[in-house]
Design a protein around this motif. Structure first.
Motif, PDB file in Angstrom:
ATOM      1  N   PHE A   1       0.830  -1.206   0.000  1.00 20.83           N
ATOM      2  CA  PHE A   1       0.000   0.000   0.000  1.00 20.83           C
ATOM      3  C   PHE A   1       0.868   1.262   0.000  1.00 20.83           C
ATOM      4  O   PHE A   1       0.621   2.201  -0.760  1.00 20.83           O
ATOM      5  CB  PHE A   1      -0.928  -0.005   1.217  1.00 20.83           C
ATOM      6  CG  PHE A   1      -1.711   1.261   1.355  1.00 20.83           C
ATOM      7  CD1 PHE A   1      -2.828   1.486   0.551  1.00 20.83           C
ATOM      8  CD2 PHE A   1      -1.326   2.248   2.260  1.00 20.83           C
ATOM      9  CE1 PHE A   1      -3.547   2.662   0.659  1.00 20.83           C
ATOM     10  CE2 PHE A   1      -2.047   3.429   2.368  1.00 20.83           C
ATOM     11  CZ  PHE A   1      -3.159   3.640   1.567  1.00 20.83           C
ATOM     12  N   VAL A   2       1.904   1.257   0.815  1.00 24.41           N
ATOM     13  CA  VAL A   2       2.775   2.437   0.900  1.00 24.41           C
ATOM     14  C   VAL A   2       3.445   2.708  -0.446  1.00 24.41           C
ATOM     15  O   VAL A   2       3.446   3.842  -0.941  1.00 24.41           O
ATOM     16  CB  VAL A   2       3.828   2.266   2.025  1.00 24.41           C
ATOM     17  CG1 VAL A   2       4.908   3.345   1.910  1.00 24.41           C
ATOM     18  CG2 VAL A   2       3.161   2.345   3.385  1.00 24.41           C
ATOM     19  N   TYR A   3       3.972   1.682  -1.083  1.00 27.00           N
ATOM     20  CA  TYR A   3       4.633   1.885  -2.378  1.00 27.00           C
ATOM     21  C   TYR A   3       3.644   2.399  -3.416  1.00 27.00           C
ATOM     22  O   TYR A   3       3.942   3.301  -4.205  1.00 27.00           O
ATOM     23  CB  TYR A   3       5.278   0.588  -2.873  1.00 27.00           C
ATOM     24  CG  TYR A   3       6.562   0.276  -2.154  1.00 27.00           C
ATOM     25  CD1 TYR A   3       7.558   1.239  -2.018  1.00 27.00           C
ATOM     26  CD2 TYR A   3       6.784  -0.989  -1.609  1.00 27.00           C
ATOM     27  CE1 TYR A   3       8.731   0.953  -1.352  1.00 27.00           C
ATOM     28  CE2 TYR A   3       7.960  -1.277  -0.939  1.00 27.00           C
ATOM     29  CZ  TYR A   3       8.925  -0.302  -0.817  1.00 27.00           C
ATOM     30  OH  TYR A   3      10.068  -0.581  -0.152  1.00 27.00           O
ATOM     31  N   TRP A   4       2.440   1.791  -3.400  1.00 25.31           N
ATOM     32  CA  TRP A   4       1.437   2.239  -4.368  1.00 25.31           C
ATOM     33  C   TRP A   4       1.079   3.699  -4.116  1.00 25.31           C
ATOM     34  O   TRP A   4       1.018   4.502  -5.030  1.00 25.31           O
ATOM     35  CB  TRP A   4       0.194   1.347  -4.247  1.00 25.31           C
ATOM     36  CG  TRP A   4      -0.989   1.890  -4.991  1.00 25.31           C
ATOM     37  CD1 TRP A   4      -1.208   1.818  -6.333  1.00 25.31           C
ATOM     38  CD2 TRP A   4      -2.081   2.618  -4.432  1.00 25.31           C
ATOM     39  NE1 TRP A   4      -2.369   2.450  -6.662  1.00 25.31           N
ATOM     40  CE2 TRP A   4      -2.932   2.955  -5.510  1.00 25.31           C
ATOM     41  CE3 TRP A   4      -2.430   3.014  -3.137  1.00 25.31           C
ATOM     42  CZ2 TRP A   4      -4.109   3.671  -5.341  1.00 25.31           C
ATOM     43  CZ3 TRP A   4      -3.599   3.719  -2.963  1.00 25.31           C
ATOM     44  CH2 TRP A   4      -4.428   4.047  -4.047  1.00 25.31           C
ATOM     45  N   PHE A   5       0.882   4.032  -2.830  1.00 22.14           N
ATOM     46  CA  PHE A   5       0.463   5.386  -2.463  1.00 22.14           C
ATOM     47  C   PHE A   5       1.541   6.406  -2.848  1.00 22.14           C
ATOM     48  O   PHE A   5       1.258   7.433  -3.456  1.00 22.14           O
ATOM     49  CB  PHE A   5       0.192   5.444  -0.955  1.00 22.14           C
ATOM     50  CG  PHE A   5      -0.423   6.731  -0.516  1.00 22.14           C
ATOM     51  CD1 PHE A   5      -1.775   6.986  -0.746  1.00 22.14           C
ATOM     52  CD2 PHE A   5       0.341   7.702   0.108  1.00 22.14           C
ATOM     53  CE1 PHE A   5      -2.347   8.172  -0.353  1.00 22.14           C
ATOM     54  CE2 PHE A   5      -0.228   8.898   0.499  1.00 22.14           C
ATOM     55  CZ  PHE A   5      -1.575   9.134   0.270  1.00 22.14           C
ATOM     56  N   VAL A   6       2.790   6.092  -2.539  1.00 21.16           N
ATOM     57  CA  VAL A   6       3.868   7.039  -2.797  1.00 21.16           C
ATOM     58  C   VAL A   6       4.099   7.223  -4.297  1.00 21.16           C
ATOM     59  O   VAL A   6       4.188   8.340  -4.794  1.00 21.16           O
ATOM     60  CB  VAL A   6       5.167   6.582  -2.100  1.00 21.16           C
ATOM     61  CG1 VAL A   6       6.359   7.428  -2.563  1.00 21.16           C
ATOM     62  CG2 VAL A   6       5.025   6.676  -0.590  1.00 21.16           C
ATOM     63  N   PHE A   7       4.162   6.120  -5.027  1.00 22.94           N
ATOM     64  CA  PHE A   7       4.602   6.229  -6.417  1.00 22.94           C
ATOM     65  C   PHE A   7       3.473   6.369  -7.430  1.00 22.94           C
ATOM     66  O   PHE A   7       3.697   6.803  -8.545  1.00 22.94           O
ATOM     67  CB  PHE A   7       5.486   5.033  -6.783  1.00 22.94           C
ATOM     68  CG  PHE A   7       6.797   5.058  -6.041  1.00 22.94           C
ATOM     69  CD1 PHE A   7       7.775   5.975  -6.369  1.00 22.94           C
ATOM     70  CD2 PHE A   7       7.036   4.171  -4.994  1.00 22.94           C
ATOM     71  CE1 PHE A   7       8.969   6.010  -5.677  1.00 22.94           C
ATOM     72  CE2 PHE A   7       8.233   4.201  -4.309  1.00 22.94           C
ATOM     73  CZ  PHE A   7       9.199   5.132  -4.644  1.00 22.94           C
TER      74      PHE A   7
END
Lengths: 276, 273
Positions: A58-64
């Motif tokens: 989720f964090v990677y998707w949200f950031v990038f």
């Protein structure tokens, strides 16, 4: 006693694999217990098996994808997916290497008092990390479908690369745990090397843009083969055997690494207990 | 023990030597390991000229001061480490049990039974068959399904010992005193060990407690500085060892270093071995 020194390398390689194979169920059960022990005292306990990789993805998707809106290195794929299909197997490889290298040292009190299969110790470390990785991939794939990747049969190739990565990690683990047992500085040397490999194994940027000569050199690294394999099968529906040369090279590399690992493990094996 | 014949021998140890190299730096230690005999490092002789035989169905006590080689000898018999030279022949399954090793405080008592026994080489089915006996013997009630970090030290040792004593092995090495639990637990331990003995299994008992040795053991080995000083029937050996300890306690540090005990020197007048 002396016979052991004169055994042929192929015999040693067989004996090591046999020892691990005979202990396969035991290794898996012990790995599950050790994973459980790490979650001991936590309210959510084994739910973290699922929650940890889910939050990471989720964090990677949200950031990038939401925040930076970065475009992909290749094709129509969002950068977040491109990166995740490389960085998630990298975390597995990196985690396994560190855990396996340390495995014999950290089990010293157990190994000094209990006669346990020494070759199985690094394999157990690889299995612990593999279970975490399996969860991660099981979450990543549905997320990819949600984000617009079409399901394809070629995605199953990821299991081949998981197996290939596992073989590499077992061979490397047997090698590095033996070295680290007698030479504690090894892990300190390994750490900066791993940091370097992170940047040259196609994990966060594609090596396709480099000069062909440079690409060839970087592809000598077997980790690049695994990372690119994950990406090729998950995102670009490239078959396993499309580049037969790299398949052959990878397996020769693993076989040679395993041979060296067995040789060193066998040579140092009787000293482990006295030096750790 | 006079009636023992050679077919009853379960462990045969012949002229064992165990040397630990002592490097003055980690580098030297490493070089010595890679190129043995090329680098002069001091050697620590943990065991030398050790020869003995153990029979089926006997309980042997191993006594000696700290650093006399008791643990090294148990580890060699258990197959955990190998001697520098000499032969050892062990007929059967052998387990060495330190009650606290191989226990994970984050796991429950029941999980620890499985965890430790898996490490010891048992299969899931074998463990399932032993599980109830172990739990009953440990007698820690509802705590068996609680994490071990919530246990008192007595409960931890009791569970550890319960695992040890219920294992289905031919030779059991107990490298720790039975200073666990109350009198009732001690009695049950003794009963269990006697049953072990009746089943023609061998126990090697390493302890500093002379009282326990007197209770359990058939024969006693006395180790001093890596050598066997004596190996004989319990009452005689223990009274000799007792005399030695008494004298040893009255010696100064330098005198202790020089002491080379023999059986004769501590033999009471009324005892002949």
């Amino acid at each position: 006693m002396n016979e052991k020194h004169h055994e042929s390398i192929f015999r040693i390689m067989f004996l090591v694999i046999q020892e691990v194979w005979r202990n396969r169920k035991r290794i898996l059960k012990l790995a599950l217990f050790e994973k459980k022990a790490k979650q001991g005292g936590m309210v959510l306990g084994s739910i973290w098996d699922f929650l940890n990789p889910a939050l990471q993805i989720f964090v990677y998707w949200f950031v990038f994808s939401v925040g930076l809106k970065m475009t992909s290195m290749r094709g129509e794929v969002p950068y977040s997916l491109w990166m995740m299909s490389g960085i998630l197997p990298w975390f597995w490889i990196n985690g396994s290497i560190v855990l396996a290298t340390n495995s014999i040292c950290v089990s010293s009190s157990i190994l000094q008092n209990i006669k346990f299969s020494l070759a199985s110790v690094p394999v157990k470390a690889v299995v612990i990390e593999w279970i975490n990785h399996l969860w991660t991939i099981c979450i990543l794939v549905p997320v990819m479908f949600l984000l617009g990747v079409h399901p394809r049969w070629s995605m199953l190739g990821v299991f081949y690369y998981m197996f290939a990565g596992g073989c590499f990690l077992v061979a490397f683990g047997i090698f590095s745990s033996a070295i680290n047992a007698v030479f504690r500085d090894f892990l300190q040397i390994l750490n900066p090397i791993l940091r370097l490999l992170f940047y040259v194994s196609s994990v966060i940027w594609s090596i396709d843009s480099l000069a062909p000569k440079m690409q060839t050199i970087l592809r000598l690294n077997p980790i690049t083969y695994i990372i690119e394999g994950y990406r090729n099968s998950l995102l670009y529906s490239v078959g396993i055997f499309e580049n037969i040369g790299s398949v052959i090279y990878f397996w020769i590399f693993v076989f040679a690494l395993y041979a060296i690992a067995c040789k060193i493990h066998w040579r140092l094996r009787k000293n482990f207990i006295d030096v750790i | 023990m006079e009636s023992q014949n050679s077919s009853d021998v379960i462990i045969r140890i012949n002229q064992i030597l165990k040397i630990y190299p002592l490097g003055d730096s980690e580098l030297k230690r490493l070089l010595d390991l890679l190129f043995p005999k090329h680098y002069s490092v001091a050697n620590y002789v943990a065991l030398q000229n050790v020869s003995c035989e153990f029979y089926r169905g006997e309980i042997v006590g191993l006594v000696g001061l700290n650093g006399s080689g008791k643990s090294t000898l148990s580890r060699i018999i258990a197959g955990i480490t190998s001697p520098t030279s000499g032969d050892i022949d062990v007929q059967g399954e052998c387990s060495m049990l330190s009650t606290n090793s191989g226990m994970n405080l984050q796991l429950t008592g029941r999980e620890n039974i499985y965890y430790k026994c898996l490490l010891l080489g048992f299969t899931n089915n074998q463990i399932r068959a032993m599980e109830n006996d172990i739990i009953e013997f440990a007698d820690i009630g509802v705590y068996i399904d609680q994490p071990m970090r919530t246990y008192s030290s007595g409960m931890r040792s009791r569970l550890g010992f319960a695992i040890s004593i219920n294992l289905n092995v031919d030779i059991l090495i107990i490298d720790e005193a039975l200073a666990v639990g109350d009198a009732n637990f001690a009695i049950r331990c003794k009963e269990k060990m006697m049953q072990f003995k009746q089943d023609k299994k061998t126990i090697l008992f390493v302890s500093h407690s002379i009282a326990q040795m007197r209770d359990f053991c058939d024969r006693i080995i006395w180790l001093h500085k890596g050598k066997i000083i004596g190996f004989g029937p319990t009452p005689e050996m223990l009274s000799i060892y007792g005399n030695f300890i008494q004298e040893f306690n009255h010696l100064g540090k330098e005198q202790r270093e020089l002491l080379t005990p023999t059986l004769m020197s501590y033999q009471p007048d009324d005892i002949k071995i």
